[in-house]
Motif scaffolding. Structure first.
Motif, mmCIF file in Angstrom:
data_model
loop_
_atom_site.group_PDB
_atom_site.id
_atom_site.type_symbol
_atom_site.label_atom_id
_atom_site.label_comp_id
_atom_site.label_asym_id
_atom_site.label_seq_id
_atom_site.Cartn_x
_atom_site.Cartn_y
_atom_site.Cartn_z
ATOM 1 N N TYR A 29 5.441 -7.917 0.538
ATOM 2 C CA TYR A 29 4.180 -7.478 1.126
ATOM 3 C C TYR A 29 4.432 -6.857 2.500
ATOM 4 N N GLU A 30 3.411 -6.211 3.010
ATOM 5 C CA GLU A 30 3.493 -5.561 4.313
ATOM 6 C C GLU A 30 3.000 -6.515 5.396
ATOM 7 N N PHE A 31 3.884 -6.827 6.338
ATOM 8 C CA PHE A 31 3.508 -7.669 7.466
ATOM 9 C C PHE A 31 2.667 -6.868 8.454
ATOM 10 N N SER A 32 3.012 -5.594 8.558
ATOM 11 C CA SER A 32 2.255 -4.649 9.388
ATOM 12 C C SER A 32 2.551 -3.261 8.831
ATOM 13 N N LEU A 33 2.009 -2.235 9.473
ATOM 14 C CA LEU A 33 2.270 -0.875 9.008
ATOM 15 C C LEU A 33 3.766 -0.543 9.076
ATOM 16 N N HIS A 59 0.834 -1.196 0.000
ATOM 17 C CA HIS A 59 0.000 0.000 0.000
ATOM 18 C C HIS A 59 0.875 1.254 0.000
ATOM 19 N N ASN A 60 2.018 1.117 0.628
ATOM 20 C CA ASN A 60 2.964 2.236 0.688
ATOM 21 C C ASN A 60 4.348 1.695 0.321
ATOM 22 N N SER A 61 4.902 2.119 -0.803
ATOM 23 C CA SER A 61 6.190 1.606 -1.273
ATOM 24 C C SER A 61 7.389 2.348 -0.691
#
Length: 285
Positions: free
Chosen positions: A199-203, A163-165
């Motif tokens: 991928y993002e595991f968390s924010l 979502h945020n690179s």
């Protein structure tokens, strides 16, 4: 003479007292003493085996380094000699320059790895914190290994789900981590797929997964796979080449970035390497 006799009598008395005290010990204590000495002997023998094994691994590594550095150099010198002393056709000349270029780059990579592992062990390497786009880094790294993938007719699957690179890390060394994992996967895969998933595991954390359908790693070697001098065995080296430093360097860099790296593998089925990193690496690491 009298002094000697007195000393003999004194020693005899001491020995008699020790013998008497030993005989008065509880009989149950004797097996414990014997077990203690047996354990001491086993520990000593195990330490000797570990030292011998460590020395053998280092000796093997030095032999590998010598071979890996000498082989491309011989090829380079051979083609230079032909170019200097003979008139070669256009196609042969082009092949000669391509071979020289390939072997020179291979040798440079080997030397870089040796210098890199030395700097890491001596704690001379520092991370340079900067903000950058992780998706762009992944795409550039993928393109750098694509020729190797195509040369082996492998499939290359890439999935970036962010979502945020934007992340803050060391751009150069994070790219090296991904490059090392991809190169390792390609080297040990003959048929099938090499895949990358981001991928993002968390924010605050991102995950980099590199999977392959290659030869896999024996279960007995999994605990050593990130150690230097540990390219599984000499049979593997003779078939695939390399110094076996890529994963050791990768593991060091991941730890410097306050992250973790793990591997799951089955012999004959492939391997999956998972790197989990903070989105923002703290300065001064």
């Amino acid at each position: 003479m009298k002094n000697q006799q007195d000393e003999n009598l004194m020693m005899g008395g001491l020995l008699s007292q020790v013998r008497k005290q030993w005989q008065e010990l509880e009989p149950n204590l004797l097996p414990s003493v014997a077990a203690f000495y047996q354990l001491s002997i086993e520990v000593h023998n195990r330490q000797i085996e570990e030292i011998t094994s460590s020395q053998r691994i280092k000796d093997d590594f030095l032999a590998v380094v010598s071979h890996e550095l000498r082989t491309p150099l011989i090829s380079i010198l051979g083609w230079i000699s032909l170019l200097r002393n003979r008139k070669l056709g256009e196609a042969t000349t082009a092949h000669a320059f391509e071979t020289i270029d390939r072997n020179a780059k291979h040798q440079a990579l080997l030397i870089d790895n040796l210098i890199h592992i030395s700097n890491l062990k001596a704690r001379r390497l520092k991370l340079k914190q900067q903000e950058f786009n992780l998706t762009h880094l992944v795409n550039r790294t993928i393109e750098s290994v694509r020729p190797k993938v195509e040369a082996k007719n492998l499939a290359l699957n890439v999935c970036v789900n962010l979502h945020n690179s934007r992340i803050i890390n060391d751009h150069v060394h994070l790219q090296q981590i991904l490059f090392n994992l991809l190169s390792n996967a390609i080297k040990f895969t003959h048929l099938g797929i090499v895949s990358v998933e981001i991928y993002e595991f968390s924010l605050d954390e991102i995950v980099i997964m590199v999977k392959d359908t290659g030869i896999g790693i024996p279960e007995t070697e999994l605990q050593n796979v990130f150690e230097q001098f540990q390219q599984v065995d000499m049979t593997t080296y003779r078939r695939y080449g390399g110094l076996g430093l890529g994963l050791a360097i990768t593991s060091h860099l991941v730890r410097m970035m306050q992250g973790t790296i793990t591997v799951e593998s089955k012999l004959g089925e492939g391997s999956a390497f998972r790197v989990q990193l903070p989105r923002r690496v703290s300065p001064g690491m």
